[in-house]
Enzyme design. Structure first.
Site, short mmCIF file in Angstrom:
data_model
loop_
_atom_site.label_atom_id
_atom_site.label_comp_id
_atom_site.label_asym_id
_atom_site.label_seq_id
_atom_site.Cartn_x
_atom_site.Cartn_y
_atom_site.Cartn_z
N GLY A 139 0.82 -1.21 0.00
CA GLY A 139 0.00 0.00 0.00
C GLY A 139 0.85 1.25 0.00
N SER A 140 0.31 2.33 0.53
CA SER A 140 0.97 3.63 0.49
C SER A 140 2.07 3.74 1.53
CB SER A 140 -0.06 4.74 0.72
OG SER A 140 -0.50 4.72 2.07
N TYR A 141 2.97 4.69 1.30
CA TYR A 141 4.03 4.94 2.27
C TYR A 141 3.46 5.41 3.60
CZ TYR A 141 7.82 7.34 4.68
OH TYR A 141 8.71 7.76 5.63
N THR A 177 0.61 4.76 5.07
CA THR A 177 0.07 3.64 5.85
C THR A 177 1.18 2.71 6.32
OG1 THR A 177 -2.01 3.75 4.61
CG2 THR A 177 -1.57 1.73 5.84
N GLU A 225 5.60 -3.15 1.43
CA GLU A 225 5.83 -2.69 0.05
C GLU A 225 5.02 -1.43 -0.13
OE1 GLU A 225 5.60 -1.41 -3.29
OE2 GLU A 225 4.04 -2.92 -3.57
N CYS A 258 2.05 0.30 -8.34
CA CYS A 258 3.13 0.92 -7.56
C CYS A 258 4.39 1.10 -8.39
CB CYS A 258 3.42 0.10 -6.31
SG CYS A 258 3.77 -1.64 -6.64
#
EC number: 1.2.1.71
Length: 495
Positions: A228-230, A232, A251, A285
């Site tokens: 997911g996002s940085y 989170t 990741e 991503c």
């Protein structure tokens, strides 16, 4: 969509049974139309705690099952996915908005992952034994225990599967929380696991939003596998700062560069750039966010053709005819967020070449955008998860590499070039976990590791290397007969 077509949730999947949820209402929509697709419930704290207890109860038996038997269950799972291939592909398209051709590719990836994971486990975590003069030196691997898999919406079947399969093969039990945007796909995947005959409690599925995820992470767990996002991923990392015994595999995406060299085949460069920037509506991503082009006639011609290709690109619902190249972003809220990000880049000096715009109200359908950021002041180092390309111009190749490395992330990077020496220079100096030459930045192989450096991850690459974070090594010095050595150490006296 009529009321009758709404998918009603089976509930939470705990201990091999579907249990009607008691939490707040959870819904997913078709992002191409904005209509309600699936309706269910968030998992309650009690349901999450119970699922964790069940996973621990199932752990001993599952961990003691032979690898060969665990592998047979994963193969049985693949057979169930094969039986439901068309239904799964259509459901992925309905819930994510992806074109059907892309969803079918994702289903094929789910199927192919199992044999690759079996091969990877046998290669990377297989027992080894060496005889020494004093004892046998043995290397074996043990599962961590109960692990949490947090799913992503962009590949709702494939990415979660890339954690679940290696985790199960290693002997872990799994608590799976899918993305709240793609619960319907998760239910079908879990049904395939159920139909495979997997023992109760080995995998448990808990639907819910971020609050459910936080509750899940507070449980007695031994691992967390996240895509997911940085933002989170950073919160997860911080949440476990006092629990170093929990293994984290994070990741977290990237602000990926694609450098265009003085190439001869401009159309080939445009094609690979389209696949790097626009595929999956920019929601991979590994998508290239920054396109770094020469400040020359070649760069001008490339940009002209790239903009034209973006204008001609077909966008629409997965069942549109002729078939689209991309569908919507995941929902209307995210579409508006991306348009706001575009506005902010304009405000700091970005020059719009092709504006990203909302195509249909209350949906995630947006047109591709291109913005020249060469003269912008302090552009933000952020991942815009949309069909949106930022252009930067360079005067010499060293400058291109310098621009490419101006990011705190380090997931993927690519070079389109006819010059092998330039690629060797690029490879030597670029900081990224995936570096491609004359291929899209989105090109990856499950037979290789997948992960980045910097803010893109925590050095736990997935894909072929997922086996590494699903089991821990145990070193043993072993001798079947207890004996006193012929030559004793000085200072010890035995009767």
């Amino acid at each position: 969509m009529s009321k009758l077509q709404i998918i009603q949730s089976k509930g939470q999947y705990i201990n091999g049974e579907w249990i009607k949820g008691n939490g707040l209402i959870l819904e997913s929509t078709n992002p191409a139309s904005g209509t309600l697709l699936w309706q269910g419930n968030n998992a309650t704290d009690e349901e999450i705690t119970h699922a964790c207890y069940i996973a621990h109860c199932a752990l001993k038996s599952w961990a003691n099952t032979s690898f060969e038997e665990r592998a047979r269950y994963t193969i049985a799972f693949v057979e169930q996915v094969e039986k439901n291939r068309d239904q799964l592909a259509r459901l992925i398209s309905l819930e994510t908005g992806k074109p059907l051709w892309e969803s079918q590719t994702e289903v094929s990836s789910v199927i192919g992952k199992v044999n690759l994971s079996i091969q990877a486990y046998q290669e990377r975590t297989w027992p080894k034994q060496t005889e020494t003069a004093e004892a046998n030196a043995c290397l074996r691997f043990k599962p961590h225990g109960v692990v949490v898999v947090l799913g992503a919406f962009n590949f709702p079947a494939h990415l979660s599967n890339g954690h679940i399969v290696p985790a199960l093969l290693a002997g872990n039990t799994v608590l799976y929380k899918p993305s709240e945007h793609t619960p319907a796909v998760a239910e079908l995947i879990i049904q395939c696991w159920h139909n495979s005959g997997l023992p109760p409690g080995v995998i448990n599925c808990l639907q819910g939003n971020a609050n459910c995820g936080n509750t899940l992470l507070s449980q007695d767990i031994q691992g967390v596998y996240f895509t997911g996002s940085y933002a989170t991923g950073l919160r997860i990392h911080q949440q476990f700062c006092n629990r170093p015994e929990v293994i984290l595999a994070l990741e977290m995406g990237g602000n990926n560069p694609l450098v265009i060299d003085e190439v001869k085949d401009i159309n080939a460069a445009v094609y690979h750039t389209m696949l790097s920037t626009m595929i999956t509506a920019g929601q991979r991503c590994t998508c290239a966010r920054r396109i770094i082009i020469p400040d020359s006639q070649t760069g001008d011609l490339f940009l002209e053709r790239f903009a034209k290709a973006c204008k001609l690109m077909r966008i629409g619902s997965f069942d549109s005819q002729p078939e689209p190249f991309i569908g919507p972003v995941i929902n209307h809220v995210q579409a508006l967020k991306h348009l706001h990000a575009q506005k902010q880049l304009i405000e700091i000096g970005g020059e719009i070449i092709l504006p990203m715009s909302l195509l249909v109200e209350y949906t995630g359908l947006i047109s591709p955008g291109i913005i020249d950021m060469t003269r912008a002041k302090n552009p933000p180092d952020e991942e815009i998860f949309a069909p949106f390309a930022q252009i930067y111009r360079y005067n010499h190749f060293d400058e291109a590499i310098q621009l490419a490395n101006q990011t705190r992330y380090g997931l993927s990077a690519g070079l389109l070039s006819d010059n092998k020496d330039h690629y060797l220079q690029f490879y030597q100096h670029i900081r990224a976990g995936l570096i491609n030459w004359n291929r899209p930045t989105t090109g990856a192989a499950s037979s290789l590791p997948f992960g980045g450096v910097g803010c893109s991850g925590n050095h736990r690459p997935s894909a072929y290397f997922a086996a590494d974070y699903c089991a821990y090594p145990v070193a043993s010095m072993e001798q079947p007969l207890l004996t006193t050595p012929a030559q004793r150490l000085p200072g010890l006296v035995l009767e």
